[in-house]
Scaffold this active site. Structure first.
Site, PDB file in Angstrom:
ATOM      1  CG  HIS A  82      -1.719   1.181   1.425  1.00 51.66           C
ATOM      2  ND1 HIS A  82      -3.083   1.152   1.525  1.00 51.66           N
ATOM      3  CD2 HIS A  82      -1.379   2.491   1.520  1.00 51.66           C
ATOM      4  CE1 HIS A  82      -3.541   2.382   1.683  1.00 51.66           C
ATOM      5  NE2 HIS A  82      -2.526   3.215   1.678  1.00 51.66           N
TER       6      HIS A  82
ATOM      7  NE  ARG B 236      -8.100  10.685   6.027  1.00 52.36           N
ATOM      8  CZ  ARG B 236      -8.565   9.601   5.426  1.00 52.36           C
ATOM      9  NH1 ARG B 236      -9.785   9.587   4.930  1.00 52.36           N
ATOM     10  NH2 ARG B 236      -7.823   8.519   5.318  1.00 52.36           N
TER      11      ARG B 236
END
Lengths: 504, 177, 504, 177
Positions: free
Chosen positions: C208, C292
């Site tokens: 990831h 965010r």
């Protein structure tokens, strides 16, 4: 790499050295005086040994004792930190003779530069300007008068044997010289056992700027830029920053090349700092070379990412210089506040005592080097520096704003500190403008009010907390019990002057 | 709380004295006058034995107050948002000044060391006349020299220490009559 | 610049945002739930207002309440932090309608990417690969079987409406699909109110990796490099680092250019993170864009010196992008440990409670972001993340060694934390070698022993401290008094699975 | 100290039990055996009422120990170099195991919430037979779901909570007989 080293120091610098040793997988041995037994450097080290009572002369300055501990604990090297034995050639020789590596320059380099005239002559031969001055040791006032007339007033009277501000006097006119010379000579005699003095041309509003160098084997050398250390109170550094806000790249280049010339001419070894004075006209004069890690080294670390203590250890081990000048990148600006246990509202009186609460600041760009912890006692025997709070920003302005935030977050309760001084400095126009010199603080400080600011809101809350009905019951209970809060003694000391103005 | 209403309290913090008057209280809002400024304190949480913190807000700012321990005499220690404040009630500063004045009149006074350290030099010697504010000793602590000044005008009667001596806070230095 | 902003969050991220506001001279308004009243974000803010009880739904997720506080406290903007309302388009719209600037992308951008299929289609149109999968919402298992056969096993079953690991199942063979589909559908129904599922090709041992981007007006854009976030426990990030140790400069260039394509194709605004999966073969697949500030943003700040929260605020204000790509320098490596209030020796059971002692680490290259302080109570209502301890070094190895030192210095007493997990990871060969993937931790963690290590020396000292004659008297006195130390409850909970696997 | 010499103490810390025997003490050096390893502890400073810290070193490493407060029953809390250790004396772990076993035999047992949180689901219902280790409730705290397992095999007699209820640590969940 070394398996185990001894750290012949205490406080924040001992803790800071232990951190690098942990990083490198080196075991550490601490030494401690009686009042330091519960210190952080003792519990952070892998081993720690008692070396005497609180008086520095009987513990941290006791060469045979420290060397003996180093030998019995089977360390391979000794890191002296700053202050204490850091630049003592006898200690370095003692280590060398005991088969220990002294992490710093060899004893003969420490010894050769102990005589500041030799060092200045070397500088002149290397083509680096020094402040015009009398070259000899002056014993008679008549000799001083002749030299002073040659140099022109104002002049600075300084002790030939001894460092920092002790015995130092600024003399503005010929009329004042005789009296000043006598006072300085007797002060020097008391402080250093030698009364010889010398004279230097006094520069008006000078700046103190220094260059961090690291010298590996065969004179291979890198510089980590300069540090502006002009923010001083009575010749003691208070706040340092890098880069120096007054320098353009041409001036910086000139300064750095002078520092490198000095390093080469003195055949310097390991990490060191070349100190210069900069006149109002922008001329640099070589002052001296500091042969140790310095208090303010952390700001150079913050802008370059280089761990200077690691480089000291690697060079001492024989690994050579771990980086080239091309690898050193300078990023942004960094600034350090020396937080001292002194009471600025009582003329900077020493403020040793118990730390009732310590909350360090944190967050982006903030570094704290300290050995403080809740409940510890700051002893009265040692330097009043208890913490370094430093900030790093992409710009000088960002570093200033971050530092202000960090200081406002910091809680050190139980003793007085110089945090209010730093907060005032960081709001001062002269400082924020970057246009300041070594006299700024002494000129302004008497007009500043350092009594801790308490707002009306806080007063209202203090009142309400004290008088709240359910608090009252506790209050009565508490009054019956012994208090750990001593009221301040009625007679307050007035600090006269610093004892060792080492400009650490 | 009601019994204290409209009574003027004198709070001394960091050497400065404030006059605090409690005005009225409605529901959980207490109005207080500090010197000449009027403030509204909204009580968020009252202290209890388990939770000794008083939580309140003034103009939105939240304060957490706690009476830590009482000091000697009229001194208190209050923790406000983590910071410790030493407080004297009823004009502590004035009182201190008074007691100094009284001592000057009343006579013999033992001068004690304000902190641990080493006596670097001693000007006091028996039968020496000293004036208030005149240095009588220099004490070294934290690598700094600190002058100890005579708190009153008088004659040194006895000297208890020698130059070079190590002293602890509170140790007697000399007697002035 | 904004005069005053509201921070619609709590804990370490609220404190971290306040720090940047202080730096910029912006006043701050905090909001708090009942159990948070004595929190650091409340006392650090200039104003703070109560917004409800502990349950997030009634306080930090209560949109009307938060908007009302913002209006009555007259702020000009709202920073949502991460989690809670950070990516909630309704909240962003609520702010916009109330005349408040939402610090983040506009509500329509938040809303458009709420549908992950739309986002994936946009990626494909921009030429960025996505993981092969079923494009539709699947309601019937027969449909799923057809799609699964087309994709080939193993496949991943995921909830169409909802995020993170909830409802997610790995299906290795066709035989398992029917059962897994049923379970996932009912889990999704319970969690998100919608039972639709979709399928994705399951990659073996994926990594990831994400790219931090900052987009200013008119699509002006900078990237702050990638973050390797493969060290996960049950799909939750545990430790992040930058740069990703597996990438060479060609791969990094490819990754970054994909991230920039996504940002442009989605007309993204403000700071965001483009998440990718990297297969064992080195192929990148776009996952999603996080709209965010992220928990792990600090490591990008450490290597670039850019304050991402500052950039968010400046862009929201309309100042534009404060820096160009050329100004972004990448220095060294940084690494972050998420310290959670969980007990690793009891299967990571939540460990809320009172902090009896907190000593943060410090020194060169260490940054701590936290809202912990002595005596505070970690409430049971919120995420277990209580501190981020991060290190920066000139090399990855230096960052690892510094982090090990920092963790060994840290004291968090009173509750259990995941510090022992991080200490084990930092010694793990797979991690130190840099060759790891999202399965590493789940594969290894059951074999690791996280019961705190106590040495023989410590046992001897504990024994002696307990039994020392002069201690004994205290012991008897103490036994009579009430204790604040509760013994652990006899019945211990076993954590089943995380509720919201947001991959914050 | 002498009265304890050669007596074997059982210290349980972090779920592991050590056998500690005090051997001889000469001057300020106390020899101690921990399991089978012999250690020499050099006492640097003995605790006193004013200074409750015990300072000692083992192989050069300095330790600062302080008895903080006693816990319930046989539990103690000792601070060692700033870290807190919860200690049971006399084999606390075994005792805990025993009391579990006894409860299983003795009958009725009230299951309480191990921490504050929300009851997400409840498997226990009156008259349900549960086996030891079987989940009886799921409690949500810190955004995680936590299974509460039956500590004994038995029959659920009463259930005190409903799904969705907020509970505090120590609140009763159900009664198993």
């Amino acid at each position: 790499m070394f398996r185990k080293i001894l750290i012949a120091n205490r406080g924040e610098i001992a803790v800071r050295i232990i951190r690098t040793c942990r990083k490198l997988g080196i075991k550490t041995v601490a030494v401690y005086s009686e009042p330091d037994i519960e210190s952080q450097h003792v519990t952070y080290a892998d081993e720690a040994y008692h070396i005497g009572p609180g008086q520095p002369s009987e513990s941290y300055l006791n060469i045979p004792k420290v060397v003996k501990v180093a030998k019995t604990s089977r360390v391979e090297a000794v890191h002296p930190g700053y202050g204490f034995l850091a630049e003592n050639p006898e200690f370095a020789r003692g280590c060398e003779e005991a088969g220990l590596v002294f992490i710093g320059p060899r004893s003969k380099i420490l010894a050769s530069a102990a005589n500041k005239f030799e060092s200045k002559e070397t500088a002149q031969r290397a083509g680096v300007p020094i402040i015009p001055g009398s070259k000899l040791e002056i014993e008679k006032v008549e000799e001083a008068e002749a030299e002073a007339n040659r140099l022109g007033f104002p002049i600075l009277v300084k002790a030939s044997y001894g460092g920092g501000g002790r015995g130092m006097r600024i003399v503005k006119t010929a009329r004042e010289l005789r009296r000043a010379f006598g006072l300085a000579a007797s002060e020097a005699e008391v402080a250093f056992g030698r009364s010889e003095l010398y004279l230097e041309k006094h520069l008006k509003n000078p700046r103190h700027i220094e260059v961090q160098i690291i010298v590996g084997p065969r004179g291979r050398l890198v510089q980590l830029g300069e540090r502006e250390c002009s923010l001083q109170r009575r010749h003691q550094k208070i706040l340092e920053e890098t880069p120096a806000p007054c320098l353009d790249s041409a001036a910086r280049k000139r300064l750095v090349s002078m520092a490198l010339k000095i390093a080469k001419a003195t055949r310097y070894e390991n990490a060191g700092t070349v100190e210069f004075v900069r006149s109002e006209q922008g001329d640099f004069y070589y002052m001296e070379i500091n042969k140790r890690i310095q208090v303010e080294h952390l700001i150079s670390e913050m802008v370059t990412g280089v761990d200077i203590v690691e480089q000291q250890i690697r060079i001492a081990y024989g690994d050579g210089l771990g980086l080239s000048q091309e690898e050193v990148q300078f990023n942004g600006a960094a600034m350090n506040c020396r937080i001292n246990a002194e009471d600025p509202s009582r003329n900077f009186a020493p403020a040793p005592g118990r730390i009732e609460e310590f909350v360090p600041p944190a967050g982006p760009g903030i570094r704290v080097d300290t050995a403080l912890f809740n409940g510890m006692v700051v002893p009265e025997y040692y330097d009043s520096l208890i913490a370094k709070i430093a900030s790093h920003g992409r710009t000088r302005d960002e570093a200033i704003q971050r530092l202000k935030g960090a200081l406002s977050e910091t809680i050190i309760a139980g003793i007085e500190t110089t945090i209010p001084v730093h907060q005032t400095i960081l709001e001062d126009e002269g400082f924020v403008g970057g246009d300041y010199h070594t006299q700024l603080l002494d000129n302004k400080i008497s007009a500043w009010d350092f009594s801790p600011h308490v707002s009306e809101e806080e007063i209202a809350m203090l009142h309400l907390t004290l008088n709240y009905p359910s608090s009252r019951r506790d209050k009565i209970q508490l009054q019956a019990s012994q208090s750990k809060w001593r009221t301040n003694p009625q007679i307050q000391p007035t600090p006269r002057k610093p004892l060792f103005v080492e400009g650490l | 709380m009601s019994k204290d209403s409209n009574q003027i309290h004198r709070l001394t913090v960091s050497g400065k004295t404030w006059l605090v008057t409690e005005l009225d209280r409605k529901n959980m809002v207490q109005r207080v006058e500090v010197d000449d400024e009027e403030l509204s304190i909204r009580i968020l949480k009252e202290p209890s034995v388990d939770q000794p913190n008083l939580l309140a807000s003034i103009a939105g700012r939240v304060f957490i107050g706690k009476l830590e321990e009482s000091g000697e005499g009229s001194g208190y220690v209050v923790r406000l948002n983590g910071r410790l404040f030493k407080i004297s009630l009823e004009g502590g500063q004035q009182k201190a000044q008074n007691s100094g004045a009284i001592a000057a009149v009343l006579g013999p006074m033992v001068i004690t060391a304000p902190m641990s350290g080493r006596i670097v030099s001693l000007k006091a010697s028996p039968e020496l006349l000293v004036h208030e504010g005149e240095p009588i000793a220099v004490l070294e602590a934290m690598k700094m020299e600190n002058e100890i000044a005579a708190p009153k005008t008088g004659t040194v009667r006895e000297v208890y220490v020698k130059p070079g001596a190590l002293v602890k806070a509170g140790d007697r230095l000399c007697l002035i009559i």
